[in-house]
Design an enzyme around this catalytic site. Sequence first.
Site, PDB file in Angstrom:
ATOM      1  N   GLU A 318       0.824  -1.217   0.000  1.00  0.00           N
ATOM      2  CA  GLU A 318       0.000   0.000   0.000  1.00  0.00           C
ATOM      3  C   GLU A 318       0.861   1.271   0.000  1.00  0.00           C
ATOM      4  O   GLU A 318       0.833   2.041   0.960  1.00  0.00           O
ATOM      5  CB  GLU A 318      -0.899  -0.011   1.238  1.00  0.00           C
ATOM      6  CG  GLU A 318      -1.821  -1.206   1.299  1.00  0.00           C
ATOM      7  CD  GLU A 318      -2.514  -1.377   2.642  1.00  0.00           C
ATOM      8  OE1 GLU A 318      -3.550  -2.056   2.678  1.00  0.00           O
ATOM      9  OE2 GLU A 318      -2.020  -0.836   3.659  1.00  0.00           O
ATOM     10  N   PRO A 319       1.622   1.494  -1.049  1.00  0.00           N
ATOM     11  CA  PRO A 319       2.455   2.709  -1.063  1.00  0.00           C
ATOM     12  C   PRO A 319       1.632   3.963  -1.359  1.00  0.00           C
ATOM     13  O   PRO A 319       0.798   3.964  -2.268  1.00  0.00           O
ATOM     14  CB  PRO A 319       3.428   2.436  -2.227  1.00  0.00           C
ATOM     15  CG  PRO A 319       2.692   1.514  -3.137  1.00  0.00           C
ATOM     16  CD  PRO A 319       1.748   0.705  -2.287  1.00  0.00           C
ATOM     17  N   GLY A 320       1.842   4.995  -0.595  1.00  0.00           N
ATOM     18  CA  GLY A 320       1.214   6.284  -0.864  1.00  0.00           C
ATOM     19  C   GLY A 320       2.299   7.294  -1.202  1.00  0.00           C
ATOM     20  O   GLY A 320       2.453   7.749  -2.333  1.00  0.00           O
ATOM     21  N   CYS A 389       0.517  33.087  11.690  1.00  0.00           N
ATOM     22  CA  CYS A 389       0.800  33.756  12.948  1.00  0.00           C
ATOM     23  C   CYS A 389       1.338  32.773  13.962  1.00  0.00           C
ATOM     24  O   CYS A 389       0.676  32.480  14.956  1.00  0.00           O
ATOM     25  CB  CYS A 389      -0.483  34.406  13.448  1.00  0.00           C
ATOM     26  SG  CYS A 389      -0.262  36.143  13.616  1.00  0.00           S
ATOM     27  N   GLU A 390       2.483  32.219  13.663  1.00  0.00           N
ATOM     28  CA  GLU A 390       3.022  31.198  14.547  1.00  0.00           C
ATOM     29  C   GLU A 390       4.515  31.061  14.278  1.00  0.00           C
ATOM     30  O   GLU A 390       4.919  30.884  13.119  1.00  0.00           O
ATOM     31  CB  GLU A 390       2.291  29.876  14.270  1.00  0.00           C
ATOM     32  CG  GLU A 390       2.647  28.798  15.233  1.00  0.00           C
ATOM     33  CD  GLU A 390       1.531  27.777  15.435  1.00  0.00           C
ATOM     34  OE1 GLU A 390       0.338  28.134  15.335  1.00  0.00           O
ATOM     35  OE2 GLU A 390       1.875  26.628  15.687  1.00  0.00           O
TER      36      GLU A 390
END
Length: 461
Positions: A318-320, A389-390
Amino acid sequence: MRAHEAGALHAEVGQRGPAWLGTPADVNALMPQLWPQTVTRGPAGALSVGGRDVRDLAAEFGTPAYLLDEADFRARCRAFAEAFHDADVYYAGKAFLCKAVVRMIAEEGLALDVCTGGELAVALAAGMPPERIGVHGNNKSEDELRCAVAAGVGRIVLDSHQEIDRLTRIARETGTQPRVMVRVTVGVEAHTHEYIATAHEDQKFGFSLAGGAARAAVERILADGVLDLRGLHSHIGSQIFDTDAFDVSARRVLGLAAALRDAHGREFPELDLGGGFGIAYTSQDDPRRPAELAEGLRRIVKEDCDALGLPVPRLSVEPGRAIVGPAVFTLYQVGTVKDVDGIRTYVSVDGGMSDNVRTALYDASYSATVAGRASAAPPILARVVGKHCEAGDIVVKDEFLPADVQPGDLLAVPGTGAYCRSMASNYNHVPRPPVVAVRDGQARLIVRRETEADLMALDVG
Ligand code: LLP
């Protein structure tokens, strides 16, 4: 002159970057393993992808934008399909899913793994043949299970006793016999170059092997006789670079299969070893090719089955990330360049943690290059940050960029195909960028940019 500019300052600056970044490289060079295959830097110095100059793409689609090299994406699909020709390749839709991508993976002969009702809806809407869909999830709802059964999906990977109850009830009610696998937690945890094999499995996914839950789940499914149990499933982690960890997980899961055969005389025709194959985000990563992975997994499964006297089951993976990750890069525009004296240069782009949260969330490493032109300026150590804003809104922690990087420059960050658009947010009410597929000189929008109207579409009153 910028604080970190050139000359004598180079060595000093180089030492301030992480050790792996090494000495400043040619800021115009593109490391092939980091970029989609059609990306080149043209004679005018600008990048092109799929035969289109990024300056034109920026003018047409705006920035930020995810640019998908369709030839590269399809080539990766085909490489997996060919390498695993005697197995099934389920593209893990969680990495990135939209209707156009579903159609591409279907055309390239892959199957599709979905893990929510939403992903299943996209797959079905795009015309994915249901029998080529596998359904995952540790907390599938009654509705999601009913929908999967009604659609006639190829298989459902069971994750809990409650889910076995639910699906058994639905199967009885509907007179169906859904094909299922049991997800086994094998006590192998793999991340990047390391893996840990333990005897206990402290996580939310699957049925514990060591604690006996996996065996009990299989036994009750066999005793009920309602569900069509095809085999066992195991997924051990992300960004895995070699097959050693799969060696341990396959041995453990096949050991359970052999114990079940001994106790109940049942052999299962399928085995799924999950996804998690690593990609190159920086020059430090050296991923295996699909052919090497396939060869390794095939050998591991064959040796274990021979040792246990089991017939070799049909394998699935199941490669993503390994399929979509390297096929996409994000194109930003630089808005602000700030030298923080004696430390580094902050290059702010028009996106950030809303379109790529992986750096902030996982401390992931990326690279970047000025994309709209080449530069003869010396390298400076830069940090690419977003507009949120972080303070932790970092896209690329450390990269050498040309000292003349300036507002208006286009900046490209490769390797952003997996878990960037799919994990994107509207933090600070920043609209999510579009996804543009580029191929043979043609660019087409496959996911449009969000608008400010979209941002307010859910507000009531
Ligand atoms: N199969 C199962 C059962 C999975 O849980 C996953 C990923 C995959 C396949 C696909 O793994 P891949 O080949 O894409 O590595 N958001 C994180 C990754 C979470 C992975 C979750 N499961 C990240 O950005 O790194």
